[in-house]
Design a protein around this motif. Structure first.
Motif, mmCIF file in Angstrom:
data_model
loop_
_atom_site.group_PDB
_atom_site.id
_atom_site.type_symbol
_atom_site.label_atom_id
_atom_site.label_comp_id
_atom_site.label_asym_id
_atom_site.label_seq_id
_atom_site.Cartn_x
_atom_site.Cartn_y
_atom_site.Cartn_z
ATOM 1 N N ASP A 19 0.853 -1.184 0.000
ATOM 2 C CA ASP A 19 0.000 0.000 0.000
ATOM 3 C C ASP A 19 0.895 1.241 0.000
ATOM 4 O O ASP A 19 2.119 1.139 -0.003
ATOM 5 N N GLN A 20 0.279 2.418 0.000
ATOM 6 C CA GLN A 20 1.047 3.644 -0.190
ATOM 7 C C GLN A 20 1.745 4.168 1.059
ATOM 8 O O GLN A 20 2.475 5.153 0.983
ATOM 9 N N ARG A 21 1.557 3.534 2.197
ATOM 10 C CA ARG A 21 2.242 4.000 3.402
ATOM 11 C C ARG A 21 3.704 3.577 3.359
ATOM 12 O O ARG A 21 4.032 2.509 2.858
ATOM 13 N N SER A 51 9.449 -6.738 -7.392
ATOM 14 C CA SER A 51 8.711 -5.906 -6.449
ATOM 15 C C SER A 51 8.365 -4.585 -7.106
ATOM 16 O O SER A 51 9.226 -3.925 -7.676
ATOM 17 N N TYR A 52 7.103 -4.217 -7.011
ATOM 18 C CA TYR A 52 6.675 -2.910 -7.475
ATOM 19 C C TYR A 52 6.431 -1.960 -6.312
ATOM 20 O O TYR A 52 6.075 -0.808 -6.528
ATOM 21 N N GLY A 53 6.631 -2.448 -5.084
ATOM 22 C CA GLY A 53 6.399 -1.591 -3.932
ATOM 23 C C GLY A 53 5.008 -1.007 -3.978
ATOM 24 O O GLY A 53 4.023 -1.724 -4.129
ATOM 25 N N LYS A 54 4.924 0.314 -3.896
ATOM 26 C CA LYS A 54 3.621 0.987 -3.927
ATOM 27 C C LYS A 54 3.305 1.606 -5.286
ATOM 28 O O LYS A 54 2.362 2.371 -5.417
ATOM 29 N N GLU A 55 4.063 1.251 -6.302
ATOM 30 C CA GLU A 55 3.967 1.914 -7.606
ATOM 31 C C GLU A 55 2.814 1.455 -8.487
ATOM 32 O O GLU A 55 2.482 2.129 -9.450
ATOM 33 N N ALA A 90 -9.079 0.018 0.426
ATOM 34 C CA ALA A 90 -8.240 0.181 -0.766
ATOM 35 C C ALA A 90 -6.807 -0.248 -0.474
ATOM 36 O O ALA A 90 -6.190 -0.956 -1.280
ATOM 37 N N MET A 91 -6.289 0.180 0.674
ATOM 38 C CA MET A 91 -4.907 -0.173 1.003
ATOM 39 C C MET A 91 -4.756 -1.686 1.182
ATOM 40 O O MET A 91 -3.734 -2.265 0.806
#
Length: 165
Positions: free
Chosen positions: A100-102, A137-141, A152-153
């Motif tokens: 997620d974006q955190r 890994s795309y992380g949060k991208e 959503a997260m």
């Protein structure tokens, strides 16, 4: 001092001279292109992979917040995915780790990598050959849902499976 400068100039001239002598045969040749043998057969799977929900038998799994370990539901899903992978012998699968974006970009890329690697290790323990699996890994991208809600997260904390030839 003059001797050192002379040696340096000779060395530079040698390097420049060698670079100019490269021939066509020194360059790598892409035999798939030169032999006109490029396999243009379409893969036949949705390119968004298991995130699309259109690949029967291959499903994404979810992770808890800041976790890379597999819960019992994820293991059950992975057992089904392992059967799909084993029954499609000509297909390699890329495991994509997402967050997620955190958190920072660096932290999330590392977490996504841990997630993808834990999935790969579990699939290998179920009998899938390691050389048929790759991880990224795309992380949060690449979120499924870019909104800030907890729902959503939770969707974004996942491992996705993308078939490849």
């Amino acid at each position: 001092m003059i001797r050192k400068i002379s040696i340096a100039l000779i060395a530079c001239a040698f390097v420049v001279g060698c670079k100019g002598k490269q021939t066509q045969s020194d360059q790598p040749v892409d035999t798939a292109v030169t032999n006109n043998s490029v396999d243009s057969t379409p893969l036949g799977f949705d390119p968004s992979g298991s995130d699309s929900g259109k690949i029967g038998g291959l499903s994404s799994i979810s992770f808890g917040y800041d976790k890379a370990n597999l819960d019992s539901e994820a293991k059950k899903t992975l057992a089904s995915n392992a059967e799909w992978i084993k029954s499609h012998a000509g297909v390699k699968v890329q495991v994509e780790g997402h967050c997620d974006q955190r958190g920072t970009i660096e932290y999330n890329v590392a977490l996504g990598e841990r997630r993808a690697n834990s999935v790969k290790a579990y699939l290998v323990s179920l009998g899938v050959k390691a050389d048929r699996l790759s991880t990224i890994s795309y992380g949060k991208e690449k979120p499924l849902d870019a909104s800030d809600s907890e729902t959503a997260m939770a969707k974004n904390r996942r491992a996705n499976f993308v078939p490849a030839q």
